[in-house]
Design an enzyme around this catalytic site. Structure first.
Site, PDB file in Angstrom:
ATOM      1  N   SER A  43       0.850  -1.198   0.000  1.00 26.24           N
ATOM      2  CA  SER A  43       0.000   0.000   0.000  1.00 26.24           C
ATOM      3  C   SER A  43       0.878   1.237   0.000  1.00 26.24           C
ATOM      4  O   SER A  43       2.070   1.152  -0.311  1.00 26.24           O
ATOM      5  CB  SER A  43      -0.936  -0.025   1.203  1.00 26.24           C
ATOM      6  N   ASN A  44       0.322   2.374   0.346  1.00 26.38           N
ATOM      7  CA  ASN A  44       1.077   3.634   0.392  1.00 26.38           C
ATOM      8  C   ASN A  44       0.437   4.527   1.447  1.00 26.38           C
ATOM      9  O   ASN A  44      -0.647   4.231   1.944  1.00 26.38           O
ATOM     10  CB  ASN A  44       1.080   4.279  -1.002  1.00 26.38           C
TER      11      ASN A  44
END
Ligand code: C5P
Length: 410
Positions: A210-211
């Site tokens: 993810s980020n």
């Protein structure tokens, strides 16, 4: 800038236990630059003293129709006439009924009857009273007049230790609805689709790629569009943020889910804004159980996720002037404008809002942003560093202009 800035807001306070939340509401309205004047029913004063509101707002509180001193300085007619917006909170079943009947039997109903501004009703009562067809009929009769709007009630725990519909909306939701009452309705009739937040690409039930996207920019765009009258759907990855009032929130986890939820809702939209930070890769396989450590090197094969924005552009390419305007974001660390131009061409979209994510006042998980708008007419517009909500408004203004410049209709 808030639409409440320098506005005069009257609050008509009814007699219900939720009055305590209205103290916080008054504070929040003032924080956004409104001048707040409070008018209280007799029953409201049983819950909170007028002095509390006077201290909070810095203005005298209107409580008595027949007090010569009150009437001389800030009487019921003055309060109604001066207000840009009148909020009724908590609007009890009794107060709603009296407003609907056009009564003027105390300071609140009299001030309301004399008001010519928009009136925002925030109901609060027990579930049975709320569901009673008499209350519903009264409210619907008021809402038939465009000057009246309603916010809430919300569902949840009620004072009499039951759960149900009837709680006063939370102050931030009432503030948001108040802003919408004062916002220009220039996007009325528009359907706006927005993506926001990160996506999560799971490799097993407990691990994912993810980020750090918080969703703030996309949520701000959805909120701003809804306040300006658009019908908004927000497709968001995992985010801590509250759904903006009046926005249809569709929660998803992965890029594929975001693609499915978005592309199926695209037809008929006037504007699509892809503000999500979509993960570009996902693990090829998702393990059904938690993957255990192994001896020696471990490898993960990654495959590309669908490009939602580019797929949207391809999907509407044949729709001519009836297609939505397509807006993307570009988070870059160097050569921001150049890369935005390249992205505009590659994805076949109308506008790219680019930002330099190496700056501390722009990009992921901060409240401000510094956008550069690069569009398909060749124009580049650098916006100043501003709150994400102001950046959202500026972006929507440009989107409206661009739709006209490109001759998009419908
Ligand atoms: O290609 P890049 O990720 O830099 O492009 C960013 C823009 O494209 C953003 O508007 C983002 O929401 C959108 N995007 C998308 N689907 C992807 C990757 C990016 O919609 N898989």
């Amino acid at each position: 800038m808030s639409y409440l800035e320098k506005k005069s807001v009257a609050i008509g306070v009814g007699g219900g236990i939720a009055v305590y939340k209205v103290c916080e509401l008054a504070r929040q309205l003032m924080k956004r630059g409104a001048n707040v004047r409070v008018v209280m029913t007799r029953n409201a004063q049983e819950f909170v003293a007028p002095l509390t509101f006077q201290a909070l707002t810095g203005n005298p509180v209107l409580t008595d129709l027949f007090d010569p001193q009150q009437d001389a300085t800030f009487g019921h007619l003055v309060t109604g006439k001066l207000a840009d917006l009148f909020i009724v909170a908590p609007a009890t079943a009794n107060l709603i009924a009296r407003i609907r009947a056009g009564m003027a039997d105390d300071v609140v109903t009299t001030s309301l009857l004399a008001a010519t501004c928009p009136i925002l009703i925030a109901p609060a009562m027990n579930t049975a009273m709320w569901e009673n067809p008499i209350t519903q009929g009264n409210l619907q009769a008021l809402l038939a007049d465009a000057r009246y709007r309603v916010v809430g009630p919300a569902a949840g725990a009620l004072a009499e230790k039951t759960e149900g519909m009837g709680r006063l909306s939370e102050p931030p939701d009432i503030v948001e609805a108040a802003e919408a009452c004062l916002a220009p309705q220039d996007l009325k009739g528009w359907k706006v689709l927005v993506t926001a937040g990160p996506t999560r690409e799971h490799l097993d039930p407990v691990r994912y790629l993810s980020n750090p996207s918080s969703g703030r920019m996309g949520f701000a765009i959805a909120r701003a569009a809804a306040q300006r009258g658009a019908q908004v759907t927000l497709v968001s990855g995992p985010s801590e943020l509250r759904a903006p009032a009046g926005v249809h929130l569709v929660k998803i986890t992965s890029a594929q889910e975001m693609a499915d939820a978005t592309l199926s809702r695209l037809p008929g939209s006037q504007l699509f804004v892809a503000a999500a930070a979509v993960a570009d890769q996902r693990p090829e396989k998702r393990a059904g159980q938690k993957v255990k450590k192994q001896e020696g090197p471990e490898t993960q094969v990654l495959v590309r996720t669908p490009d939602i924005l580019a797929s949207a552009a391809a999907a509407v390419a044949g729709d001519g002037p009836h297609r939505p305007l397509l807006v993307g974001f570009a988070a870059e660390t160097e050569r921001v404008v150049e890369q935005a131009r390249e992205k505009l061409r590659r994805k076949q979209v109308d506008l790219i809002a680019a930002n330099d994510v190496t700056r501390i006042d722009a990009g992921f998980a901060v409240d401000t942003n510094r956008l550069t708008l690069v569009d398909c007419t060749g124009r580049t517009q650098e916006l100043p560093c501003q709150s994400k909500s102001d950046a959202a408004d500026a972006l929507l203004v440009r989107a409206g202009q661009l739709r006209r410049e490109l001759g998009l209709i419908g």
